[in-house]
Design a protein around this motif. Structure first.
Motif, PDB file in Angstrom:
ATOM      1  N   ILE A 149      51.303  26.085  38.626  1.00  0.00           N
ATOM      2  CA  ILE A 149      51.272  25.480  37.296  1.00  0.00           C
ATOM      3  C   ILE A 149      50.409  26.383  36.423  1.00  0.00           C
ATOM      4  O   ILE A 149      49.312  26.779  36.823  1.00  0.00           O
ATOM      5  CB  ILE A 149      50.670  24.065  37.313  1.00  0.00           C
ATOM      6  N   SER A 150      50.894  26.695  35.250  1.00  0.00           N
ATOM      7  CA  SER A 150      50.123  27.532  34.328  1.00  0.00           C
ATOM      8  C   SER A 150      49.724  26.734  33.094  1.00  0.00           C
ATOM      9  O   SER A 150      50.554  26.064  32.481  1.00  0.00           O
ATOM     10  CB  SER A 150      50.947  28.752  33.908  1.00  0.00           C
ATOM     11  N   ILE A 151      48.441  26.810  32.745  1.00  0.00           N
ATOM     12  CA  ILE A 151      47.923  26.232  31.509  1.00  0.00           C
ATOM     13  C   ILE A 151      47.381  27.403  30.693  1.00  0.00           C
ATOM     14  O   ILE A 151      46.205  27.761  30.782  1.00  0.00           O
ATOM     15  CB  ILE A 151      46.825  25.182  31.790  1.00  0.00           C
ATOM     16  N   PRO A 152      48.244  28.065  29.920  1.00  0.00           N
ATOM     17  CA  PRO A 152      47.842  29.306  29.257  1.00  0.00           C
ATOM     18  C   PRO A 152      46.980  29.066  28.027  1.00  0.00           C
ATOM     19  O   PRO A 152      47.148  28.079  27.308  1.00  0.00           O
ATOM     20  CB  PRO A 152      49.184  29.936  28.870  1.00  0.00           C
ATOM     21  N   THR A 153      46.067  29.994  27.797  1.00  0.00           N
ATOM     22  CA  THR A 153      45.214  29.922  26.609  1.00  0.00           C
ATOM     23  C   THR A 153      45.490  31.073  25.650  1.00  0.00           C
ATOM     24  O   THR A 153      44.865  31.171  24.597  1.00  0.00           O
ATOM     25  CB  THR A 153      43.735  29.949  27.010  1.00  0.00           C
ATOM     26  N   SER A 154      46.382  31.973  26.033  1.00  0.00           N
ATOM     27  CA  SER A 154      46.762  33.067  25.146  1.00  0.00           C
ATOM     28  C   SER A 154      48.275  33.038  24.956  1.00  0.00           C
ATOM     29  O   SER A 154      48.960  32.138  25.445  1.00  0.00           O
ATOM     30  CB  SER A 154      46.316  34.418  25.721  1.00  0.00           C
ATOM     31  N   LEU A 155      48.792  34.049  24.274  1.00  0.00           N
ATOM     32  CA  LEU A 155      50.225  34.131  23.992  1.00  0.00           C
ATOM     33  C   LEU A 155      50.870  35.290  24.743  1.00  0.00           C
ATOM     34  O   LEU A 155      51.905  35.797  24.344  1.00  0.00           O
ATOM     35  CB  LEU A 155      50.445  34.300  22.481  1.00  0.00           C
ATOM     36  N   SER A 156      50.280  35.675  25.883  1.00  0.00           N
ATOM     37  CA  SER A 156      50.783  36.843  26.607  1.00  0.00           C
ATOM     38  C   SER A 156      52.177  36.615  27.168  1.00  0.00           C
ATOM     39  O   SER A 156      52.949  37.555  27.319  1.00  0.00           O
ATOM     40  CB  SER A 156      49.827  37.216  27.735  1.00  0.00           C
ATOM     41  N   GLY A 157      52.508  35.365  27.503  1.00  0.00           N
ATOM     42  CA  GLY A 157      53.865  35.039  27.922  1.00  0.00           C
ATOM     43  C   GLY A 157      54.178  35.298  29.378  1.00  0.00           C
ATOM     44  O   GLY A 157      55.304  35.057  29.819  1.00  0.00           O
ATOM     45  N   GLY A 158      53.214  35.791  30.154  1.00  0.00           N
ATOM     46  CA  GLY A 158      53.482  36.076  31.558  1.00  0.00           C
ATOM     47  C   GLY A 158      53.915  34.859  32.354  1.00  0.00           C
ATOM     48  O   GLY A 158      54.585  34.988  33.385  1.00  0.00           O
ATOM     49  N   GLU A 159      53.567  33.689  31.862  1.00  0.00           N
ATOM     50  CA  GLU A 159      53.935  32.452  32.561  1.00  0.00           C
ATOM     51  C   GLU A 159      55.436  32.216  32.562  1.00  0.00           C
ATOM     52  O   GLU A 159      55.938  31.392  33.343  1.00  0.00           O
ATOM     53  CB  GLU A 159      53.206  31.260  31.943  1.00  0.00           C
ATOM     54  N   PHE A 160      56.168  32.903  31.703  1.00  0.00           N
ATOM     55  CA  PHE A 160      57.616  32.690  31.602  1.00  0.00           C
ATOM     56  C   PHE A 160      58.435  33.742  32.348  1.00  0.00           C
ATOM     57  O   PHE A 160      59.656  33.741  32.245  1.00  0.00           O
ATOM     58  CB  PHE A 160      58.047  32.660  30.134  1.00  0.00           C
ATOM     59  N   SER A 161      57.790  34.621  33.087  1.00  0.00           N
ATOM     60  CA  SER A 161      58.540  35.686  33.755  1.00  0.00           C
ATOM     61  C   SER A 161      58.393  35.614  35.266  1.00  0.00           C
ATOM     62  O   SER A 161      57.400  35.103  35.796  1.00  0.00           O
ATOM     63  CB  SER A 161      58.081  37.066  33.264  1.00  0.00           C
ATOM     64  N   ASP A 162      59.391  36.165  35.936  1.00  0.00           N
ATOM     65  CA  ASP A 162      59.377  36.278  37.389  1.00  0.00           C
ATOM     66  C   ASP A 162      58.916  37.667  37.810  1.00  0.00           C
ATOM     67  O   ASP A 162      59.442  38.263  38.760  1.00  0.00           O
ATOM     68  CB  ASP A 162      60.776  35.976  37.957  1.00  0.00           C
ATOM     69  N   TYR A 163      57.955  38.189  37.076  1.00  0.00           N
ATOM     70  CA  TYR A 163      57.310  39.458  37.404  1.00  0.00           C
ATOM     71  C   TYR A 163      55.805  39.225  37.408  1.00  0.00           C
ATOM     72  O   TYR A 163      55.299  38.325  36.721  1.00  0.00           O
ATOM     73  CB  TYR A 163      57.637  40.539  36.368  1.00  0.00           C
ATOM     74  N   ALA A 164      55.089  40.052  38.149  1.00  0.00           N
ATOM     75  CA  ALA A 164      53.623  39.992  38.140  1.00  0.00           C
ATOM     76  C   ALA A 164      53.086  41.406  38.105  1.00  0.00           C
ATOM     77  O   ALA A 164      53.330  42.194  39.036  1.00  0.00           O
ATOM     78  CB  ALA A 164      53.097  39.257  39.375  1.00  0.00           C
ATOM     79  N   GLY A 165      52.363  41.742  37.051  1.00  0.00           N
ATOM     80  CA  GLY A 165      51.778  43.072  36.925  1.00  0.00           C
ATOM     81  C   GLY A 165      50.415  43.121  37.598  1.00  0.00           C
ATOM     82  O   GLY A 165      49.519  42.354  37.258  1.00  0.00           O
ATOM     83  N   VAL A 166      50.266  44.022  38.564  1.00  0.00           N
ATOM     84  CA  VAL A 166      49.012  44.167  39.312  1.00  0.00           C
ATOM     85  C   VAL A 166      48.615  45.638  39.285  1.00  0.00           C
ATOM     86  O   VAL A 166      49.435  46.524  39.514  1.00  0.00           O
ATOM     87  CB  VAL A 166      49.173  43.682  40.765  1.00  0.00           C
ATOM     88  N   THR A 167      47.323  45.906  39.016  1.00  0.00           N
ATOM     89  CA  THR A 167      46.819  47.268  38.857  1.00  0.00           C
ATOM     90  C   THR A 167      46.132  47.736  40.137  1.00  0.00           C
ATOM     91  O   THR A 167      45.251  47.053  40.664  1.00  0.00           O
ATOM     92  CB  THR A 167      45.825  47.335  37.692  1.00  0.00           C
ATOM     93  N   ARG A 168      46.546  48.907  40.608  1.00  0.00           N
ATOM     94  CA  ARG A 168      45.905  49.501  41.788  1.00  0.00           C
ATOM     95  C   ARG A 168      44.564  50.104  41.385  1.00  0.00           C
ATOM     96  O   ARG A 168      44.483  50.922  40.466  1.00  0.00           O
ATOM     97  CB  ARG A 168      46.822  50.563  42.401  1.00  0.00           C
ATOM     98  N   ASP A 169      43.504  49.720  42.090  1.00  0.00           N
ATOM     99  CA  ASP A 169      42.140  50.088  41.683  1.00  0.00           C
ATOM    100  C   ASP A 169      41.920  51.592  41.679  1.00  0.00           C
ATOM    101  O   ASP A 169      41.272  52.131  40.762  1.00  0.00           O
ATOM    102  CB  ASP A 169      41.114  49.444  42.628  1.00  0.00           C
TER     103      ASP A 169
END
Length: 407
Positions: A149-169
């Motif tokens: 469940i997502s309760i977003p506080t910004s307008l980034s929109g990631g909650e509506f996609s079936d992708y997840a961006g993750v950064t390699r350290d």
């Protein structure tokens, strides 16, 4: 008259995700935990600033009393793998059966990646990198079994996609994990909660959604029904953001912006990718530039660069420019700055919106010097959004030309 919940699918062709608004977020979350998810071991990922400066986390924990098994407070922007792996282990220890995010896009990406990882026995970075991502999408994997469940506080929109961006350290490279990864099943919008979001972050993330609309509309594979969603999204986002800029406590304007987000993400839901503004922006993010800031800097230049390459791009951009001129509050800003309809190009119009919102317009303003251009150009060529740009980009020199326009 007491408030009522409004709940419906985010997209007309899918039963989920659901959007809910009209009630306080904590009340809505409790309602759906009871009636839909029947969860008893809930893991919350919460923004550090919300936990520190507001009662929102405590309100959510109280609403879910007795069912919260774990809480993660705070993450660095851009969803670094090291922190994702920490949360995977925390959630595994409590045998989480539901993840709830309270905060912005980095937390949402983390939750999607964590749920995917839990379903595939991920323990290490190597395990995580073995899951499907856009550079290697065909490897076998199981879908997540733990819902989000997502309760977003910004307008980034990631909650509506079936992708997840993750950064390699180790090298700041961002990977987009993809299906069978799934996005949140329920998105709870609360405009009063959104008032806690700093205005700069709200405007940045909202401009990112404008970028979604513009680049997707200009994608030459974008069909009429998706173009219509982009138009409707802009009709919510542009006036909503301009009102928020000059009247930050305006709840109706915040809600109008929120309603624009699923419309802006309709193209991605239909696998219509944006272009080089997103692709290059994905590589700027891990260097410390906010997602929305990357769009503010890059989108006008990308539009101008694309228009130089072919007549097809010019025609689509002219249609998009008309949409901008037809928004009254935008027209007022354009005319006040001396632009004339039919003469100013799309890049010029976008430039005005960025400046009206008080956002940065150059790479120098966001701390990116020319010494970083070469690596940025090389990395950007690997991004699927760069590859989907309507004017073909397959040489680093082309990316360098765009970066120089933004210097």
């Amino acid at each position: 008259m007491s408030p009522k919940e409004i709940c419906h699918p985010a997209f007309p062709d899918a039963e989920e995700p659901l959007i809910s608004y009209g009630l306080p977020f904590s009340e809505t979350c409790r309602k759906h935990v009871d009636e839909k998810f029947h969860a008893s071991k809930i893991y919350i990922i919460c923004s550090g600033s919300l936990a520190k400066n507001t009662s929102n986390l405590k309100d959510l924990e109280h609403a879910l009393s007795g069912r919260v098994a774990g809480v993660r407070i705070g993450m660095k922007p851009h969803t670094f793998m090291s922190e994702v792996l920490e949360i995977i282990e925390d959630a595994r220890k409590v045998d989480a059966d539901l993840i709830v995010t309270l905060g912005g896009g980095s937390l949402i990406d983390a939750a999607k990646a964590v749920a995917f990882a839990l379903g595939n026995d991920v323990h290490t970075e190597l395990d995580l990198m073995a899951l499907p991502h856009v550079s290697n999408p065909t490897v076998p994997a199981k879908p997540p079994s733990c819902p989000v469940i997502s309760i977003p506080t910004s307008l980034s929109g990631g909650e509506f996609s079936d992708y997840a961006g993750v950064t390699r350290d180790r090298d700041d490279q961002k990977f987009q994990f993809c299906k069978p990864l799934k996005g949140p099943r329920l998105i709870i919008m609360d405009a009063n909660l959104a008032l806690t979001t700093p205005l700069n972050i709200w405007l940045q993330s909202g401009f990112r959604a404008i970028d979604h609309c513009v680049e997707s509309f200009c994608n030459l594979n974008c069909v009429a029904v998706i173009r219509e969603a982009c138009i409707k999204g802009l009709q919510c986002l542009i006036p909503g953001l301009l009102i928020c800029k000059f009247d930050p406590p305006n709840v109706e304007a915040r809600h109008k912006c929120q309603l624009g987000i699923p419309l802006a993400l309709t193209p991605l839901h239909n696998v219509v990718l944006p272009g080089a503004s997103h692709g290059i922006g994905h590589m700027l993010g891990p260097l410390g530039v906010g997602h929305g800031e990357t769009s503010c800097v890059l989108l006008p230049a990308v539009c101008k660069w694309n228009a130089k390459q072919s007549a097809d791009n010019v025609e689509r951009q002219e249609l998009m420019a008309k949409v901008f001129w037809d928004i009254d509050v935008a027209r007022e800003r354009f005319e006040a700055r001396g632009l004339e309809e039919g003469k100013a190009d799309l890049g010029d119009l976008i430039d005005v919106i960025v400046r009206e919102l008080g956002m940065p317009r150059s790479l120098k303003e966001v701390g990116i010097g020319r010494e970083k251009f070469e690596a940025l150009a090389v990395n950007s060529l690997e991004d699927k959004c760069t590859q989907a740009n309507p004017a073909k980009i397959d040489k680093k020199e082309q990316v360098l030309e765009i970066l120089e326009m933004c210097a």
